[in-house]
Design an enzyme around this catalytic site. Sequence first.
Site, PDB file in Angstrom:
ATOM      1  N   LYS A   1      -6.532 -55.624   2.037  1.00  0.00           N
ATOM      2  CA  LYS A   1      -6.128 -56.227   0.759  1.00  0.00           C
ATOM      3  C   LYS A   1      -5.707 -57.675   0.955  1.00  0.00           C
ATOM      4  CE  LYS A   1      -2.349 -56.738  -1.255  1.00  0.00           C
ATOM      5  NZ  LYS A   1      -0.981 -56.614  -1.748  1.00  0.00           N
TER       6      LYS A   1
ATOM      7  N   ASP B   1      -5.226 -53.724  -5.093  1.00  0.00           N
ATOM      8  CA  ASP B   1      -3.771 -53.585  -5.067  1.00  0.00           C
ATOM      9  C   ASP B   1      -3.402 -52.446  -6.025  1.00  0.00           C
ATOM     10  OD1 ASP B   1      -4.039 -54.559  -7.621  1.00  0.00           O
ATOM     11  OD2 ASP B   1      -2.541 -56.136  -7.414  1.00  0.00           O
TER      12      ASP B   1
END
Length: 226
Positions: free
Chosen positions: A127, A146
Amino acid sequence: MPRESTKAKLARAKKIFSSLQKTYPDAHCELNHSNPLELLVATILSAQCTDKRVNVVTAGLFRKYPAAADYARADPAALEQAIKTTGFFRNKAKNIQACCRKLVERHGGQVPRSMEELTQLDGVGRKTANVVLGNAFDTQEGIVVDTHVRRLSQRLGLTRHDDPVKIERGLMKLVPRADWGRFPHLLIWHGRRVCIARAPRCFDCSVEPLCPSSRVPAPTSRAVSS
Ligand code: SF4
Protein backbone atom coordinates in the site's frame (compact mmCIF):
# COMPACT_ATOMS: atom_id res chain seq x y z
CA MET A 1 -25.95 -9.84 -5.63
CA PRO A 2 -26.46 -12.35 -8.47
CA ARG A 3 -23.27 -13.55 -10.13
CA GLU A 4 -22.11 -10.97 -12.65
CA SER A 5 -20.25 -11.80 -15.85
CA THR A 6 -16.73 -10.42 -16.22
CA LYS A 7 -17.88 -8.32 -19.16
CA ALA A 8 -20.73 -6.80 -17.13
CA LYS A 9 -18.44 -6.15 -14.17
CA LEU A 10 -15.86 -4.44 -16.39
CA ALA A 11 -18.59 -2.23 -17.87
CA ARG A 12 -19.93 -1.37 -14.41
CA ALA A 13 -16.43 -0.57 -13.09
CA LYS A 14 -15.94 1.77 -16.05
CA LYS A 15 -19.22 3.56 -15.27
CA ILE A 16 -18.32 3.81 -11.58
CA PHE A 17 -14.97 5.34 -12.51
CA SER A 18 -16.42 7.93 -14.86
CA SER A 19 -19.23 8.86 -12.48
CA LEU A 20 -16.80 9.33 -9.54
CA GLN A 21 -14.45 11.22 -11.84
CA LYS A 22 -17.27 13.69 -12.58
CA THR A 23 -18.13 13.96 -8.89
CA TYR A 24 -14.52 14.46 -7.72
CA PRO A 25 -12.54 16.00 -10.59
CA ASP A 26 -9.96 17.32 -8.10
CA ALA A 27 -9.46 14.10 -6.09
CA HIS A 28 -5.84 13.84 -5.02
CA CYS A 29 -3.57 12.55 -2.28
CA GLU A 30 -4.47 14.49 0.87
CA LEU A 31 -1.17 13.90 2.68
CA ASN A 32 0.88 17.13 2.45
CA HIS A 33 4.33 16.55 0.96
CA SER A 34 6.85 18.27 -1.29
CA ASN A 35 9.16 15.35 -2.12
CA PRO A 36 9.19 11.50 -2.15
CA LEU A 37 10.77 11.20 1.32
CA GLU A 38 8.08 13.38 2.89
CA LEU A 39 5.36 11.31 1.23
CA LEU A 40 7.00 8.07 2.38
CA VAL A 41 7.17 9.27 6.00
CA ALA A 42 3.64 10.72 5.90
CA THR A 43 2.25 7.44 4.53
CA ILE A 44 3.95 5.40 7.26
CA LEU A 45 2.43 7.82 9.81
CA SER A 46 -1.02 7.57 8.25
CA ALA A 47 -1.58 3.97 9.42
CA GLN A 48 -4.54 4.03 11.83
CA CYS A 49 -4.55 7.83 11.71
CA THR A 50 -6.38 10.52 9.73
CA ASP A 51 -4.59 12.46 6.99
CA LYS A 52 -5.62 15.66 8.80
CA ARG A 53 -3.77 14.64 11.96
CA VAL A 54 -0.74 13.47 9.95
CA ASN A 55 -0.59 16.86 8.19
CA VAL A 56 -0.59 18.67 11.54
CA VAL A 57 2.31 16.50 12.74
CA THR A 58 4.36 16.59 9.53
CA ALA A 59 4.25 20.41 9.30
CA GLY A 60 6.84 20.53 12.11
CA LEU A 61 8.40 17.12 11.50
CA PHE A 62 9.55 17.86 7.95
CA ARG A 63 11.24 21.07 9.12
CA LYS A 64 13.07 19.21 11.90
CA TYR A 65 14.10 16.21 9.76
CA PRO A 66 14.49 17.36 6.14
CA ALA A 67 16.61 14.42 4.92
CA ALA A 68 16.73 10.63 5.38
CA ALA A 69 20.05 11.06 7.24
CA ASP A 70 18.30 13.30 9.79
CA TYR A 71 15.82 10.54 10.68
CA ALA A 72 18.61 7.94 10.63
CA ARG A 73 20.64 9.73 13.31
CA ALA A 74 17.68 11.16 15.26
CA ASP A 75 17.33 10.64 18.98
CA PRO A 76 14.64 7.90 19.12
CA ALA A 77 12.84 9.51 22.07
CA ALA A 78 12.69 12.90 20.28
CA LEU A 79 11.34 11.27 17.11
CA GLU A 80 8.71 9.36 19.11
CA GLN A 81 7.66 12.60 20.80
CA ALA A 82 7.39 14.42 17.48
CA ILE A 83 4.98 11.84 16.00
CA LYS A 84 3.21 10.80 19.22
CA THR A 85 -0.27 12.07 18.31
CA THR A 86 -0.45 9.87 15.18
CA GLY A 87 -0.77 6.78 17.42
CA PHE A 88 1.35 3.62 17.50
CA PHE A 89 4.22 6.09 17.70
CA ARG A 90 6.91 3.74 19.08
CA ASN A 91 6.49 1.32 16.23
CA LYS A 92 6.19 4.08 13.63
CA ALA A 93 9.33 5.85 14.95
CA LYS A 94 11.25 2.58 14.88
CA ASN A 95 10.14 1.87 11.29
CA ILE A 96 10.86 5.40 10.03
CA GLN A 97 14.34 5.33 11.55
CA ALA A 98 15.19 1.84 10.25
CA CYS A 99 13.70 2.71 6.84
CA CYS A 100 15.77 5.90 6.60
CA ARG A 101 18.94 4.09 7.65
CA LYS A 102 18.43 1.74 4.70
CA LEU A 103 17.77 4.72 2.41
CA VAL A 104 21.12 6.18 3.50
CA GLU A 105 23.04 2.87 3.33
CA ARG A 106 21.57 1.46 0.11
CA HIS A 107 20.12 4.34 -1.89
CA GLY A 108 22.28 7.39 -1.17
CA GLY A 109 19.51 8.88 0.99
CA GLN A 110 17.01 8.84 -1.90
CA VAL A 111 13.66 7.03 -2.07
CA PRO A 112 13.91 4.19 -4.62
CA ARG A 113 11.49 4.02 -7.55
CA SER A 114 10.60 0.33 -7.71
CA MET A 115 8.06 -1.78 -5.84
CA GLU A 116 10.73 -4.37 -5.07
CA GLU A 117 13.15 -1.90 -3.48
CA LEU A 118 10.45 0.02 -1.66
CA THR A 119 8.90 -3.05 -0.04
CA GLN A 120 12.29 -4.04 1.36
CA LEU A 121 12.22 -0.93 3.54
CA ASP A 122 10.99 -1.18 7.14
CA GLY A 123 7.33 -0.29 7.56
CA VAL A 124 6.70 -0.25 3.81
CA GLY A 125 4.17 -2.70 2.37
CA ARG A 126 2.48 -2.71 -1.04
CA LYS A 127 0.00 0.00 0.00
CA THR A 128 2.68 2.49 1.06
CA ALA A 129 4.85 1.61 -1.96
CA ASN A 130 1.89 2.16 -4.31
CA VAL A 131 1.15 5.54 -2.70
CA VAL A 132 4.77 6.67 -3.15
CA LEU A 133 5.18 5.27 -6.67
CA GLY A 134 1.89 6.72 -7.90
CA ASN A 135 2.00 10.13 -6.25
CA ALA A 136 5.71 10.97 -6.03
CA PHE A 137 6.96 9.26 -9.19
CA ASP A 138 3.80 9.01 -11.32
CA THR A 139 4.52 5.28 -11.75
CA GLN A 140 1.69 2.77 -11.56
CA GLU A 141 2.81 -0.70 -10.48
CA GLY A 142 -0.40 -1.47 -8.65
CA ILE A 143 -3.46 0.04 -6.97
CA VAL A 144 -3.47 1.50 -3.47
CA VAL A 145 -5.78 -0.54 -1.23
CA ASP A 146 -6.38 1.22 2.08
CA THR A 147 -9.35 0.90 4.41
CA HIS A 148 -11.59 3.07 2.15
CA VAL A 149 -10.64 1.29 -1.07
CA ARG A 150 -11.26 -2.06 0.60
CA ARG A 151 -14.68 -1.06 1.98
CA LEU A 152 -15.88 0.60 -1.22
CA SER A 153 -14.64 -2.19 -3.48
CA GLN A 154 -16.65 -4.60 -1.34
CA ARG A 155 -19.79 -2.46 -1.17
CA LEU A 156 -19.66 -1.73 -4.88
CA GLY A 157 -19.38 -5.45 -5.60
CA LEU A 158 -15.99 -5.10 -7.29
CA THR A 159 -14.46 -7.74 -5.03
CA ARG A 160 -15.54 -10.60 -2.80
CA HIS A 161 -12.19 -10.63 -0.99
CA ASP A 162 -11.08 -9.17 2.30
CA ASP A 163 -7.34 -9.53 1.80
CA PRO A 164 -5.87 -6.26 0.39
CA VAL A 165 -3.48 -8.08 -1.98
CA LYS A 166 -6.34 -10.13 -3.49
CA ILE A 167 -8.50 -6.99 -3.73
CA GLU A 168 -5.66 -5.16 -5.49
CA ARG A 169 -5.15 -8.02 -7.96
CA GLY A 170 -8.87 -8.02 -8.80
CA LEU A 171 -9.04 -4.25 -9.25
CA MET A 172 -6.00 -4.34 -11.54
CA LYS A 173 -8.02 -6.56 -13.86
CA LEU A 174 -11.07 -4.29 -13.76
CA VAL A 175 -9.41 -0.89 -14.16
CA PRO A 176 -7.20 0.17 -17.10
CA ARG A 177 -3.56 0.64 -16.06
CA ALA A 178 -3.66 4.34 -16.96
CA ASP A 179 -6.27 4.78 -14.18
CA TRP A 180 -4.55 2.72 -11.45
CA GLY A 181 -3.33 5.90 -9.76
CA ARG A 182 -6.58 7.84 -10.11
CA PHE A 183 -9.08 5.13 -9.13
CA PRO A 184 -8.09 4.81 -5.45
CA HIS A 185 -8.18 8.60 -5.00
CA LEU A 186 -11.77 8.59 -6.26
CA LEU A 187 -12.78 5.75 -3.94
CA ILE A 188 -10.99 7.34 -0.97
CA TRP A 189 -12.68 10.71 -1.55
CA HIS A 190 -16.07 9.02 -1.90
CA GLY A 191 -15.42 6.90 1.19
CA ARG A 192 -14.59 9.96 3.27
CA ARG A 193 -17.48 12.11 2.08
CA VAL A 194 -20.41 9.83 1.17
CA CYS A 195 -19.82 6.08 1.53
CA ILE A 196 -18.81 6.50 5.15
CA ALA A 197 -17.91 3.35 7.09
CA ARG A 198 -20.68 3.42 9.71
CA ALA A 199 -23.42 5.24 7.84
CA PRO A 200 -23.19 5.35 4.04
CA ARG A 201 -25.20 8.25 2.60
CA CYS A 202 -26.72 6.25 -0.23
CA PHE A 203 -29.35 8.92 -0.98
CA ASP A 204 -26.56 11.38 -1.84
CA CYS A 205 -24.40 8.91 -3.75
CA SER A 206 -23.52 9.50 -7.41
CA VAL A 207 -22.87 5.79 -8.02
CA GLU A 208 -25.98 4.56 -6.21
CA PRO A 209 -27.61 3.10 -9.36
CA LEU A 210 -24.44 1.03 -9.90
CA CYS A 211 -24.12 -0.21 -6.32
CA PRO A 212 -25.42 -3.60 -5.14
CA SER A 213 -25.18 -2.45 -1.48
CA SER A 214 -27.41 0.61 -1.90
CA ARG A 215 -29.76 1.26 0.99
CA VAL A 216 -32.10 3.25 -1.21
CA PRO A 217 -35.31 1.21 -1.45
CA ALA A 218 -36.07 -0.10 -4.94
CA PRO A 219 -39.21 1.53 -6.37
CA THR A 220 -42.33 -0.55 -5.79
CA SER A 221 -44.42 -1.58 -8.79
CA ARG A 222 -47.15 0.80 -7.66
CA ALA A 223 -44.72 3.71 -7.40
CA VAL A 224 -43.36 2.85 -10.85
CA SER A 225 -46.81 2.65 -12.47
CA SER A 226 -48.17 5.81 -10.79
S1 SF4 B 1 -24.94 3.41 -2.75
FE1 SF4 B 1 -24.41 3.52 -0.58
S2 SF4 B 1 -23.16 1.70 -0.17
FE2 SF4 B 1 -23.19 2.04 -2.42
S3 SF4 B 1 -21.38 3.30 -2.83
FE3 SF4 B 1 -23.09 4.68 -2.56
S4 SF4 B 1 -23.04 5.27 -0.40
FE4 SF4 B 1 -21.78 3.42 -0.65
